[in-house]
Scaffold this active site. Structure first.
Site, PDB file in Angstrom:
ATOM      1  N   PHE A   1     -15.633   3.807   6.754  1.00 39.31           N
ATOM      2  CA  PHE A   1     -14.216   4.122   6.269  1.00 39.31           C
ATOM      3  C   PHE A   1     -13.852   4.272   4.932  1.00 39.31           C
ATOM      4  O   PHE A   1     -12.857   4.268   4.461  1.00 39.31           O
ATOM      5  CB  PHE A   1     -13.244   3.226   6.876  1.00 39.31           C
ATOM      6  CG  PHE A   1     -13.392   1.868   6.699  1.00 39.31           C
ATOM      7  CD1 PHE A   1     -12.922   1.167   5.577  1.00 39.31           C
ATOM      8  CD2 PHE A   1     -14.148   1.058   7.715  1.00 39.31           C
ATOM      9  CE1 PHE A   1     -13.068  -0.071   5.351  1.00 39.31           C
ATOM     10  CE2 PHE A   1     -14.161  -0.247   7.368  1.00 39.31           C
ATOM     11  CZ  PHE A   1     -13.769  -1.011   6.260  1.00 39.31           C
TER      12      PHE A   1
ATOM     13  N   LYS B   1       0.734  -1.425  -0.084  1.00 37.87           N
ATOM     14  CA  LYS B   1       0.051  -0.002   0.102  1.00 37.87           C
ATOM     15  C   LYS B   1       0.762   1.302   0.011  1.00 37.87           C
ATOM     16  O   LYS B   1       2.113   1.099   0.378  1.00 37.87           O
ATOM     17  CB  LYS B   1      -0.851   0.078   1.178  1.00 37.87           C
ATOM     18  CG  LYS B   1      -1.961  -1.124   1.068  1.00 37.87           C
ATOM     19  CD  LYS B   1      -3.104  -0.974   2.260  1.00 37.87           C
ATOM     20  CE  LYS B   1      -3.904  -2.046   2.278  1.00 37.87           C
ATOM     21  NZ  LYS B   1      -4.877  -1.828   3.312  1.00 37.87           N
TER      22      LYS B   1
ATOM     23  N   GLU C   1      -9.887 -10.721  -7.217  1.00 42.30           N
ATOM     24  CA  GLU C   1      -8.786  -9.788  -7.070  1.00 42.30           C
ATOM     25  C   GLU C   1      -7.711  -9.949  -7.972  1.00 42.30           C
ATOM     26  O   GLU C   1      -7.072  -8.937  -8.749  1.00 42.30           O
ATOM     27  CB  GLU C   1      -8.510  -9.693  -5.528  1.00 42.30           C
ATOM     28  CG  GLU C   1      -9.415  -9.266  -4.481  1.00 42.30           C
ATOM     29  CD  GLU C   1      -8.998  -9.334  -3.216  1.00 42.30           C
ATOM     30  OE1 GLU C   1      -7.608  -9.403  -2.967  1.00 42.30           O
ATOM     31  OE2 GLU C   1      -9.702  -8.936  -2.263  1.00 42.30           O
TER      32      GLU C   1
ATOM     33  N   ARG D   1      -2.260 -14.323   4.905  1.00 39.58           N
ATOM     34  CA  ARG D   1      -3.054 -13.363   5.766  1.00 39.58           C
ATOM     35  C   ARG D   1      -2.536 -13.681   7.344  1.00 39.58           C
ATOM     36  O   ARG D   1      -2.412 -12.519   7.955  1.00 39.58           O
ATOM     37  CB  ARG D   1      -4.373 -13.827   6.056  1.00 39.58           C
ATOM     38  CG  ARG D   1      -5.291 -13.662   4.731  1.00 39.58           C
ATOM     39  CD  ARG D   1      -5.970 -12.070   4.721  1.00 39.58           C
ATOM     40  NE  ARG D   1      -6.530 -11.734   5.828  1.00 39.58           N
ATOM     41  CZ  ARG D   1      -7.586 -10.655   5.692  1.00 39.58           C
ATOM     42  NH1 ARG D   1      -7.354  -9.865   4.532  1.00 39.58           N
ATOM     43  NH2 ARG D   1      -8.075 -10.293   6.505  1.00 39.58           N
TER      44      ARG D   1
ATOM     45  N   THR E   1      -5.918  -6.680  10.968  1.00 35.61           N
ATOM     46  CA  THR E   1      -6.055  -5.147  10.209  1.00 35.61           C
ATOM     47  C   THR E   1      -5.465  -4.214  10.973  1.00 35.61           C
ATOM     48  O   THR E   1      -4.624  -3.366  10.348  1.00 35.61           O
ATOM     49  CB  THR E   1      -7.520  -5.031   9.894  1.00 35.61           C
ATOM     50  OG1 THR E   1      -8.174  -6.357   9.215  1.00 35.61           O
ATOM     51  CG2 THR E   1      -7.870  -3.869   9.191  1.00 35.61           C
TER      52      THR E   1
END
Ligand code: UDP
Ligand code: MG
Length: 140
Positions: A59, A11, A128, A87, A93
């Site tokens: 969000f 990210k 994805e 994961r 998260t």
């Protein structure tokens, strides 16, 4: 147990801090192979479509703005139980809740700027991966 593929995104908070290699080392050390990869600057429309499952969440708007705020690296990881394994390596998260030695614990800044994305199921992984890659761009 089976060989799976899953989508990874490094990210903007992580690309900005030059952490692409450090994050990818974690995957490779864990036995996950990077079989497709590209660096992109997402458009708002791409971010909104990718995260459409979260459209009703409070969000969502901020998340989409953040994901367009700088470069990302999108990639396909391949390996034994890759979806779950990935994961586990990412951690929870919210970096504050992530287990020691996970990527989000070690590199995450906040619940939003948590450094990396991973598909949450094999079905979602397929969606994805095909969102970003043609089959011919995945070289296992
Ligand atoms: N997110 C956020 N605030 C929240 C929850 C999630 O900004 O309260 C962001 C965060 O970047 C997260 C992404 O939205 O990675 C997708 O949320 P999800 O619940 O799917 O978490 P993930 O599957 O990434 O762990
Ligand atoms: Mg998710």
């Amino acid at each position: 147990m089976a060989i799976e593929r899953t989508l990874s995104i490094i990210k903007p908070d992580a690309t900005k801090r030059n952490l692409t290699g450090a994050i990818n080392a974690r995957f490779e050390e864990s036995g996950l192979a990077i079989v497709a990869q590209k660096r992109l600057h997402l458009t708002r429309a791409q971010a909104e479509a990718f995260y459409a499952v979260h459209a009703q969440r409070s969000f969502y708007g901020e998340l989409c703005a953040y994901m367009c705020s700088g470069p990302v690296v999108v990639q396909v990881l391949q390996g034994e139980s890759a979806v779950t394994r990935h994961r586990e390596i990412l951690g929870a998260t919210n970096p504050a809740n992530a287990a020691p030695k996970t990527i989000r614990k070690d590199f995450g800044v906040s619940v939003q700027e948590n450094s990396a994305h991973g598909s949450d199921s094999p079905t979602e992984a397929q969606r994805e991966i095909s969102f970003f890659f043609a089959q011919t761009e995945i070289v296992g």
